[in-house]
Motif scaffolding. Sequence first.
Motif, PDB file in Angstrom:
ATOM      1  N   LYS A  97       0.822  -1.208   0.000  1.00  0.00           N
ATOM      2  CA  LYS A  97       0.000   0.000   0.000  1.00  0.00           C
ATOM      3  C   LYS A  97       0.855   1.256   0.000  1.00  0.00           C
ATOM      4  CE  LYS A  97      -4.129  -1.931   2.221  1.00  0.00           C
ATOM      5  NZ  LYS A  97      -5.047  -1.840   3.401  1.00  0.00           N
ATOM      6  N   GLN A  98       1.933   1.239   0.831  1.00  0.00           N
ATOM      7  CA  GLN A  98       2.795   2.422   0.930  1.00  0.00           C
ATOM      8  C   GLN A  98       3.473   2.739  -0.402  1.00  0.00           C
ATOM      9  OE1 GLN A  98       5.529   2.134   4.299  1.00  0.00           O
ATOM     10  NE2 GLN A  98       4.155   0.684   5.279  1.00  0.00           N
ATOM     11  N   ALA A  99       3.807   1.701  -1.162  1.00  0.00           N
ATOM     12  CA  ALA A  99       4.557   1.888  -2.402  1.00  0.00           C
ATOM     13  C   ALA A  99       3.765   2.642  -3.459  1.00  0.00           C
ATOM     14  CB  ALA A  99       5.005   0.537  -2.951  1.00  0.00           C
ATOM     15  N   ARG A 100       2.454   2.699  -3.303  1.00  0.00           N
ATOM     16  CA  ARG A 100       1.632   3.430  -4.277  1.00  0.00           C
ATOM     17  C   ARG A 100       1.890   4.930  -4.226  1.00  0.00           C
ATOM     18  NH1 ARG A 100      -3.933   0.395  -2.477  1.00  0.00           N
ATOM     19  NH2 ARG A 100      -3.393  -1.703  -3.228  1.00  0.00           N
ATOM     20  N   THR A 101       2.238   5.422  -3.039  1.00  0.00           N
ATOM     21  CA  THR A 101       2.398   6.872  -2.881  1.00  0.00           C
ATOM     22  C   THR A 101       3.773   7.290  -2.364  1.00  0.00           C
ATOM     23  OG1 THR A 101       1.444   6.697  -0.658  1.00  0.00           O
ATOM     24  CG2 THR A 101      -0.069   7.220  -2.464  1.00  0.00           C
ATOM     25  N   SER A 102       4.551   6.337  -1.867  1.00  0.00           N
ATOM     26  CA  SER A 102       5.833   6.676  -1.237  1.00  0.00           C
ATOM     27  C   SER A 102       7.008   6.193  -2.085  1.00  0.00           C
ATOM     28  CB  SER A 102       5.911   6.061   0.161  1.00  0.00           C
ATOM     29  OG  SER A 102       7.227   6.115   0.661  1.00  0.00           O
ATOM     30  N   LYS A 103       7.867   7.135  -2.495  1.00  0.00           N
ATOM     31  CA  LYS A 103       9.061   6.757  -3.259  1.00  0.00           C
ATOM     32  C   LYS A 103      10.020   5.931  -2.399  1.00  0.00           C
ATOM     33  CE  LYS A 103       9.340  10.251  -6.877  1.00  0.00           C
ATOM     34  NZ  LYS A 103      10.181  11.294  -7.526  1.00  0.00           N
ATOM     35  N   VAL A 155      11.582   2.273  -3.214  1.00  0.00           N
ATOM     36  CA  VAL A 155      13.007   1.949  -3.213  1.00  0.00           C
ATOM     37  C   VAL A 155      13.262   0.720  -2.339  1.00  0.00           C
ATOM     38  CG1 VAL A 155      15.289   2.734  -2.460  1.00  0.00           C
ATOM     39  CG2 VAL A 155      13.783   4.292  -3.718  1.00  0.00           C
ATOM     40  N   GLU A 156      12.663   0.702  -1.152  1.00  0.00           N
ATOM     41  CA  GLU A 156      12.849  -0.440  -0.251  1.00  0.00           C
ATOM     42  C   GLU A 156      12.305  -1.722  -0.874  1.00  0.00           C
ATOM     43  OE1 GLU A 156      11.670  -2.048   4.235  1.00  0.00           O
ATOM     44  OE2 GLU A 156      11.187   0.021   3.655  1.00  0.00           O
ATOM     45  N   ASP A 157      11.126  -1.619  -1.503  1.00  0.00           N
ATOM     46  CA  ASP A 157      10.531  -2.808  -2.104  1.00  0.00           C
ATOM     47  C   ASP A 157      11.400  -3.335  -3.256  1.00  0.00           C
ATOM     48  OD1 ASP A 157       8.213  -4.659  -2.294  1.00  0.00           O
ATOM     49  OD2 ASP A 157       8.066  -3.799  -4.304  1.00  0.00           O
ATOM     50  N   GLY A 158      11.966  -2.413  -4.034  1.00  0.00           N
ATOM     51  CA  GLY A 158      12.849  -2.825  -5.129  1.00  0.00           C
ATOM     52  C   GLY A 158      14.080  -3.555  -4.610  1.00  0.00           C
ATOM     53  N   LEU A 159      14.624  -3.051  -3.502  1.00  0.00           N
ATOM     54  CA  LEU A 159      15.783  -3.691  -2.879  1.00  0.00           C
ATOM     55  C   LEU A 159      15.412  -5.073  -2.343  1.00  0.00           C
ATOM     56  CD1 LEU A 159      18.635  -3.760  -1.696  1.00  0.00           C
ATOM     57  CD2 LEU A 159      17.812  -2.362   0.211  1.00  0.00           C
ATOM     58  N   LEU A 160      14.272  -5.160  -1.688  1.00  0.00           N
ATOM     59  CA  LEU A 160      13.832  -6.439  -1.139  1.00  0.00           C
ATOM     60  C   LEU A 160      13.523  -7.453  -2.245  1.00  0.00           C
ATOM     61  CD1 LEU A 160      11.532  -5.285   1.811  1.00  0.00           C
ATOM     62  CD2 LEU A 160      13.846  -6.226   1.935  1.00  0.00           C
ATOM     63  N   GLU A 161      13.076  -6.959  -3.382  1.00  0.00           N
ATOM     64  CA  GLU A 161      12.826  -7.857  -4.519  1.00  0.00           C
ATOM     65  C   GLU A 161      14.131  -8.502  -4.984  1.00  0.00           C
ATOM     66  OE1 GLU A 161      10.575  -7.849  -8.884  1.00  0.00           O
ATOM     67  OE2 GLU A 161      11.167  -5.950  -7.955  1.00  0.00           O
ATOM     68  N   ARG A 162      15.201  -7.700  -5.040  1.00  0.00           N
ATOM     69  CA  ARG A 162      16.515  -8.244  -5.412  1.00  0.00           C
ATOM     70  C   ARG A 162      16.970  -9.307  -4.414  1.00  0.00           C
ATOM     71  NH1 ARG A 162      20.129  -3.250  -5.170  1.00  0.00           N
ATOM     72  NH2 ARG A 162      21.777  -4.832  -5.353  1.00  0.00           N
ATOM     73  N   ILE A 163      16.778  -9.005  -3.129  1.00  0.00           N
ATOM     74  CA  ILE A 163      17.188  -9.947  -2.083  1.00  0.00           C
ATOM     75  C   ILE A 163      16.346 -11.219  -2.158  1.00  0.00           C
ATOM     76  CG2 ILE A 163      17.260 -10.312   0.422  1.00  0.00           C
ATOM     77  CD1 ILE A 163      17.915  -7.315   0.680  1.00  0.00           C
ATOM     78  N   GLN A 164      15.054 -11.056  -2.399  1.00  0.00           N
ATOM     79  CA  GLN A 164      14.159 -12.214  -2.475  1.00  0.00           C
ATOM     80  C   GLN A 164      14.588 -13.160  -3.589  1.00  0.00           C
ATOM     81  OE1 GLN A 164       9.987 -11.295  -2.285  1.00  0.00           O
ATOM     82  NE2 GLN A 164       9.367 -13.231  -3.225  1.00  0.00           N
ATOM     83  N   GLU A 165      14.973 -12.600  -4.730  1.00  0.00           N
ATOM     84  CA  GLU A 165      15.407 -13.433  -5.858  1.00  0.00           C
ATOM     85  C   GLU A 165      16.625 -14.282  -5.480  1.00  0.00           C
ATOM     86  OE1 GLU A 165      16.091 -10.716  -9.025  1.00  0.00           O
ATOM     87  OE2 GLU A 165      13.953 -10.376  -9.432  1.00  0.00           O
ATOM     88  N   VAL A 166      17.554 -13.672  -4.756  1.00  0.00           N
ATOM     89  CA  VAL A 166      18.761 -14.392  -4.332  1.00  0.00           C
ATOM     90  C   VAL A 166      18.409 -15.495  -3.340  1.00  0.00           C
ATOM     91  CG1 VAL A 166      20.920 -14.179  -3.029  1.00  0.00           C
ATOM     92  CG2 VAL A 166      20.345 -12.481  -4.757  1.00  0.00           C
ATOM     93  N   LEU A 167      17.540 -15.168  -2.384  1.00  0.00           N
ATOM     94  CA  LEU A 167      17.148 -16.148  -1.362  1.00  0.00           C
ATOM     95  C   LEU A 167      16.392 -17.319  -1.979  1.00  0.00           C
ATOM     96  CD1 LEU A 167      15.994 -13.698   1.466  1.00  0.00           C
ATOM     97  CD2 LEU A 167      18.088 -15.073   1.442  1.00  0.00           C
ATOM     98  N   GLU A 168      15.547 -17.031  -2.940  1.00  0.00           N
ATOM     99  CA  GLU A 168      14.767 -18.097  -3.588  1.00  0.00           C
ATOM    100  C   GLU A 168      15.660 -19.063  -4.360  1.00  0.00           C
ATOM    101  OE1 GLU A 168      10.423 -15.892  -4.222  1.00  0.00           O
ATOM    102  OE2 GLU A 168      11.937 -15.799  -5.815  1.00  0.00           O
ATOM    103  N   GLN A 169      16.837 -18.591  -4.746  1.00  0.00           N
ATOM    104  CA  GLN A 169      17.786 -19.445  -5.460  1.00  0.00           C
ATOM    105  C   GLN A 169      18.758 -20.135  -4.506  1.00  0.00           C
ATOM    106  OE1 GLN A 169      19.623 -16.830  -8.323  1.00  0.00           O
ATOM    107  NE2 GLN A 169      17.668 -16.349  -9.320  1.00  0.00           N
TER     108      GLN A 169
END
Length: 363
Positions: free
Chosen positions: A149-155, A159-173
């Motif tokens: 919800k926060q990502a809709r209005t908060s830059k 940024v945090e979600d984009g970083l966590l997405e990168r980390i998630q990809e690594v963890l999933e592998q």
Amino acid sequence: MLKAGIVGLPNVGKSTLFNALVANAQAQAANFPFCTIEPNVGIVALPDARLAKLSAISRSKELIPTRVEFVDIAGLVAGASQGEGLGNKFLANIREVDAIVHVVRCFEDDDVIHVSGSVQPVRDAEVINLELGLSDLAQVEKRRERLKKQARTSKEAQVEDGLLERIQEVLEQGGAARSLDLSGEEEALIRPLGLLTLKPIIYATNVSEDDLAAGNDHSRAVVELAGREGAESVRISAQVEAELVDLGEEERADYLEGLGVSEGGLKSLIRATYQLLGLRTYFTTGEKETRAWTIHAGMTAPQAAGVIHTDFERGFIRAQTVAYEQLIEAGSLAEARNRGWLRSEGKEYVVAEGDVMEFLFNV
């Protein structure tokens, strides 16, 4: 104070090592899983021969070494991230430490049961690493869900979600968060999550007394694993450490010499931890006390002063500095000054390992 968590499968020698590192600790070391029911905490003084030599020059009344806090955490098993064994409660304890000491069993002993039925250290290490990664993955997924919800209005949230997405990809592998090249700002952003796989790791290969000097095939396999991961490794023997507790200084030196090693596991482990975390030691010395202080490599003189007290950093004027080796050679601060070795350093000075310092500051 530096804080290190000791982890590993049950019956790998964690609590025996902890008891030896913290000689008066009350951790139980028994031959069955989950003998450490609550995390045991002990404070260990860092052995440093330089303190006594500085104290002799200053005629100090007291010696104060730096200290490390060790946390002995109950043995983890496959499925810990899903609550197996003692589960997530103990994974939460690891989130609070600066570095993880991963004890891996590298000794054969039919009298000490192995939870997997055989000694295979790389497999054992990977079991623990997988559980840490799965726990982190759950943390990341939960945080990303909250950020939606926060990502809709908060830059910032984006940024945090984009970083966590990168980390998630690594963890999933099956990778670790520490394998990503994160900036200081990025690390600060995700620090509140306390990701386990982001923490520096030291593999402590626990060998028998006979293998302490040269290691064995088991320990060498773990050293190779550490090399692939960019982690540190140190060879220890919980059995030897337990023997050292009851010996005097001379007996200890003779015992270690007889085993073909020059130092006990505590020194080896602390040295590896300092190297991994990029830590340095500087000293203050005078009639009242000689004291060692721990700082991060690259810290400036005002930052180093701030480790003593924040007022020292805020009001910093300059630092009187001399290298430890030069002060010992000179025999006194006065003689070091006569030889031009006692320097006046300003705010830009980067403190070196072993600097002996006195700070001038405004209150």
